[in-house]
Motif scaffolding. Structure first.
Motif, PDB file in Angstrom:
ATOM      1  N   TRP A  33      -5.467  11.647  -2.307  1.00  0.00           N
ATOM      2  CA  TRP A  33      -4.045  11.366  -2.418  1.00  0.00           C
ATOM      3  C   TRP A  33      -3.841   9.860  -2.282  1.00  0.00           C
ATOM      4  CZ3 TRP A  33      -3.796  15.276   2.090  1.00  0.00           C
ATOM      5  CH2 TRP A  33      -4.073  16.566   1.612  1.00  0.00           C
ATOM      6  N   PRO A  34      -3.792   9.134  -3.399  1.00  0.00           N
ATOM      7  CA  PRO A  34      -3.709   7.671  -3.327  1.00  0.00           C
ATOM      8  C   PRO A  34      -2.288   7.164  -3.143  1.00  0.00           C
ATOM      9  CG  PRO A  34      -3.983   8.352  -5.603  1.00  0.00           C
ATOM     10  CD  PRO A  34      -4.005   9.608  -4.777  1.00  0.00           C
ATOM     11  N   ILE A  35      -2.138   6.204  -2.258  1.00  0.00           N
ATOM     12  CA  ILE A  35      -0.917   5.429  -2.112  1.00  0.00           C
ATOM     13  C   ILE A  35      -1.297   3.975  -2.312  1.00  0.00           C
ATOM     14  CG2 ILE A  35       0.920   4.676  -0.561  1.00  0.00           C
ATOM     15  CD1 ILE A  35       0.798   7.371   0.813  1.00  0.00           C
ATOM     16  N   HIS A  36      -0.598   3.284  -3.204  1.00  0.00           N
ATOM     17  CA  HIS A  36      -0.955   1.906  -3.542  1.00  0.00           C
ATOM     18  C   HIS A  36      -0.134   0.912  -2.723  1.00  0.00           C
ATOM     19  CE1 HIS A  36      -2.989   4.001  -6.610  1.00  0.00           C
ATOM     20  NE2 HIS A  36      -2.042   4.006  -7.528  1.00  0.00           N
ATOM     21  N   THR A  37      -0.848  -0.040  -2.119  1.00  0.00           N
ATOM     22  CA  THR A  37      -0.157  -1.113  -1.381  1.00  0.00           C
ATOM     23  C   THR A  37       0.314  -2.200  -2.338  1.00  0.00           C
ATOM     24  OG1 THR A  37      -2.302  -2.168  -0.950  1.00  0.00           O
ATOM     25  CG2 THR A  37      -1.423  -0.687   0.749  1.00  0.00           C
ATOM     26  N   VAL A  38      -0.479  -2.456  -3.368  1.00  0.00           N
ATOM     27  CA  VAL A  38      -0.094  -3.357  -4.454  1.00  0.00           C
ATOM     28  C   VAL A  38      -0.560  -2.721  -5.753  1.00  0.00           C
ATOM     29  CG1 VAL A  38      -0.377  -5.417  -2.985  1.00  0.00           C
ATOM     30  CG2 VAL A  38      -2.235  -4.724  -4.514  1.00  0.00           C
ATOM     31  N   ALA A  54       3.266  -6.466  -4.892  1.00  0.00           N
ATOM     32  CA  ALA A  54       3.086  -5.645  -3.704  1.00  0.00           C
ATOM     33  C   ALA A  54       4.288  -4.713  -3.554  1.00  0.00           C
ATOM     34  CB  ALA A  54       2.947  -6.531  -2.469  1.00  0.00           C
ATOM     35  N   PHE A  55       4.051  -3.560  -2.940  1.00  0.00           N
ATOM     36  CA  PHE A  55       5.128  -2.620  -2.686  1.00  0.00           C
ATOM     37  C   PHE A  55       5.665  -2.801  -1.272  1.00  0.00           C
ATOM     38  CE2 PHE A  55       2.512  -0.391  -5.931  1.00  0.00           C
ATOM     39  CZ  PHE A  55       3.463  -0.369  -6.929  1.00  0.00           C
ATOM     40  N   ALA A  56       6.868  -2.332  -1.061  1.00  0.00           N
ATOM     41  CA  ALA A  56       7.477  -2.410   0.270  1.00  0.00           C
ATOM     42  C   ALA A  56       6.766  -1.452   1.221  1.00  0.00           C
ATOM     43  CB  ALA A  56       8.963  -2.056   0.184  1.00  0.00           C
ATOM     44  N   ALA A  57       6.687  -1.858   2.481  1.00  0.00           N
ATOM     45  CA  ALA A  57       6.077  -0.987   3.487  1.00  0.00           C
ATOM     46  C   ALA A  57       6.800   0.354   3.567  1.00  0.00           C
ATOM     47  CB  ALA A  57       6.092  -1.684   4.842  1.00  0.00           C
ATOM     48  N   ALA A  87       2.128  -7.742   6.434  1.00  0.00           N
ATOM     49  CA  ALA A  87       2.000  -7.317   7.824  1.00  0.00           C
ATOM     50  C   ALA A  87       2.769  -6.023   8.061  1.00  0.00           C
ATOM     51  CB  ALA A  87       2.511  -8.423   8.744  1.00  0.00           C
ATOM     52  N   GLU A  88       3.914  -5.877   7.380  1.00  0.00           N
ATOM     53  CA  GLU A  88       4.714  -4.661   7.535  1.00  0.00           C
ATOM     54  C   GLU A  88       3.967  -3.425   7.041  1.00  0.00           C
ATOM     55  OE1 GLU A  88       7.088  -8.179   7.810  1.00  0.00           O
ATOM     56  OE2 GLU A  88       5.781  -7.503   6.168  1.00  0.00           O
ATOM     57  N   GLN A  89       3.150  -3.597   5.999  1.00  0.00           N
ATOM     58  CA  GLN A  89       2.353  -2.466   5.526  1.00  0.00           C
ATOM     59  C   GLN A  89       1.348  -2.025   6.592  1.00  0.00           C
ATOM     60  OE1 GLN A  89       0.641  -3.632   1.758  1.00  0.00           O
ATOM     61  NE2 GLN A  89       2.390  -2.852   0.605  1.00  0.00           N
ATOM     62  N   CYS A  90       0.812  -2.966   7.347  1.00  0.00           N
ATOM     63  CA  CYS A  90      -0.108  -2.610   8.434  1.00  0.00           C
ATOM     64  C   CYS A  90       0.585  -1.700   9.439  1.00  0.00           C
ATOM     65  CB  CYS A  90      -0.630  -3.861   9.129  1.00  0.00           C
ATOM     66  SG  CYS A  90      -1.699  -4.904   8.125  1.00  0.00           S
ATOM     67  N   LEU A  91       1.844  -2.005   9.757  1.00  0.00           N
ATOM     68  CA  LEU A  91       2.601  -1.170  10.686  1.00  0.00           C
ATOM     69  C   LEU A  91       2.854   0.214  10.091  1.00  0.00           C
ATOM     70  CD1 LEU A  91       5.173  -3.814  11.998  1.00  0.00           C
ATOM     71  CD2 LEU A  91       3.031  -3.063  13.061  1.00  0.00           C
ATOM     72  N   ALA A  92       3.037   0.280   8.765  1.00  0.00           N
ATOM     73  CA  ALA A  92       3.195   1.570   8.100  1.00  0.00           C
ATOM     74  C   ALA A  92       1.912   2.387   8.183  1.00  0.00           C
ATOM     75  CB  ALA A  92       3.613   1.372   6.646  1.00  0.00           C
ATOM     76  N   ILE A  93       0.758   1.719   8.156  1.00  0.00           N
ATOM     77  CA  ILE A  93      -0.519   2.415   8.316  1.00  0.00           C
ATOM     78  C   ILE A  93      -0.619   3.010   9.716  1.00  0.00           C
ATOM     79  CG2 ILE A  93      -3.026   2.143   8.384  1.00  0.00           C
ATOM     80  CD1 ILE A  93      -1.932   2.065   5.578  1.00  0.00           C
ATOM     81  N   VAL A  94      -0.220   2.241  10.718  1.00  0.00           N
ATOM     82  CA  VAL A  94      -0.218   2.752  12.085  1.00  0.00           C
ATOM     83  C   VAL A  94       0.598   4.039  12.170  1.00  0.00           C
ATOM     84  CG1 VAL A  94       0.482   2.299  14.468  1.00  0.00           C
ATOM     85  CG2 VAL A  94      -0.556   0.468  13.114  1.00  0.00           C
ATOM     86  N   ASP A  95       1.782   4.002  11.608  1.00  0.00           N
ATOM     87  CA  ASP A  95       2.670   5.162  11.616  1.00  0.00           C
ATOM     88  C   ASP A  95       2.045   6.333  10.860  1.00  0.00           C
ATOM     89  OD1 ASP A  95       5.407   6.329  12.123  1.00  0.00           O
ATOM     90  OD2 ASP A  95       5.413   6.399   9.932  1.00  0.00           O
ATOM     91  N   THR A  96       1.410   6.030   9.736  1.00  0.00           N
ATOM     92  CA  THR A  96       0.766   7.070   8.923  1.00  0.00           C
ATOM     93  C   THR A  96      -0.343   7.761   9.690  1.00  0.00           C
ATOM     94  OG1 THR A  96       1.287   5.951   6.844  1.00  0.00           O
ATOM     95  CG2 THR A  96      -0.569   7.486   6.824  1.00  0.00           C
ATOM     96  N   VAL A  97      -1.210   6.980  10.315  1.00  0.00           N
ATOM     97  CA  VAL A  97      -2.337   7.556  11.066  1.00  0.00           C
ATOM     98  C   VAL A  97      -1.826   8.422  12.208  1.00  0.00           C
ATOM     99  CG1 VAL A  97      -4.321   7.018  12.534  1.00  0.00           C
ATOM    100  CG2 VAL A  97      -3.928   5.715  10.431  1.00  0.00           C
TER     101      VAL A  97
END
Length: 284
Positions: A33-38, A54-57, A87-97
């Motif tokens: 299930w791919p989600i693209h950051t850019v 790049a896409f929005a977080a 950096a906001e995408q990194c926070l979205a990864i935290v939330d995802t995990v």
């Protein structure tokens, strides 16, 4: 059906980020299930440049929420993260995990902490390296840094095999259960070297260097995907690491023989599953 959530970059043409990772995982039998950051037209090493953005977080968060709404996060076996565009995408990864592990506590988080390389230094936007080092890598089950990224995480210089082993031990003390160093450039000039460290042991994998007019891009993304898939399939880190090394070499050999620099994952697809050449690991 169980699957792997892969959150990283994507190129329309060629193979880098999700374009390097998704097909090998599918060829190994996984739903991905791919989600693209850019999303770029091509990878950034073309002298002609590239297009895309790049896409929005919030896009990551929204898509993961949609997966949760249909009850699929509980079927996620692993979250694999790669290049982050902000950096906001990194926070979205935290939330995802956190959301995935709440739905399925057995799910793995595999972090490929894309920051840069020795010849380029840090190549990501401000704030990304700090989030990777301080948050994403410590919370990961498995990290897949190159030598530069491992050095940044452990605050250690790595100039020898002994340094690399020590750095991996330091990394394990910071949270991850496994460290796969996808390229140790200072270990050997004759061979391409990778290292795997777990609480059970440490292994060195080496394979022949191959000549390219221009170095392929997306090799690290391929390594992360191969190891993730093989570890999920086999449940054995050493066996997964060995297969990963052999299969990655097979793809690069096919790429070299065709005179290409875009990874020939489609042409080498059978060897992704069953590599013809084997390079024994060295237990350290």
């Amino acid at each position: 059906m169980k699957g792997i959530l892969s959150v990283q970059s994507h190129v329309v043409y060629g193979h880098a980020g999700n374009s390097s990772a998704v097909f090998p995982l599918q060829r190994m039998g996984f739903e991905v299930w791919p989600i693209h950051t850019v999303q770029f037209s091509n990878h950034t090493q073309y002298k002609e440049g590239w297009t895309g953005r790049a896409f929005a977080a919030e896009d990551i968060t929204s898509l993961v929420s949609g997966m949760a709404a249909i009850g699929q996060l509980e079927n996620c076996e692993a979250v694999l993260s790669g290049y982050q565009g902000s950096a906001e995408q990194c926070l979205a990864i935290v939330d995802t995990v956190k959301k995935v592990k709440a739905a399925n506590p057995k799910a793995l988080y595999v972090c490929d902490p894309v920051m840069g390389a020795p010849d380029k230094g840090c190549i990501v936007a401000p704030g990304i390296a700090e989030h990777l080092i301080n948050t994403l890598m410590p919370m990961a089950d498995i990290i897949v840094p190159n030598q530069f990224e491992l050095s940044q995480f452990t605050e250690m210089e790595i100039n020898s095999l002994e340094d690399a082993i020590k750095a991996c031990q330091v990394a394990l003390e910071k949270g991850p259960k496994m460290v796969l160093v996808k390229h140790l450039h200072s270990i050997s000039s004759e061979s391409f070297s990778m290292m795997l460290a777990t609480q059970e042991g440490c292994w060195l994998a080496q394979r022949p260097h191959l000549e390219f007019d221009k170095q392929p891009v997306g090799v690290g993304d391929l390594i992360s995907a191969l190891f993730t898939g093989q570890y999920l399939a086999k449940g054995n880190a050493e066996a997964a690491f060995s297969h990963c090394n052999d299969a990655c070499y097979a793809v690069l050999k096919e790429t070299s023989q065709r005179g290409e620099w875009e990874l020939q994952t489609i042409a080498a697809q059978n060897e992704i599953v069953a590599p013809c050449e084997h390079f024994p690991l060295e237990a350290l």
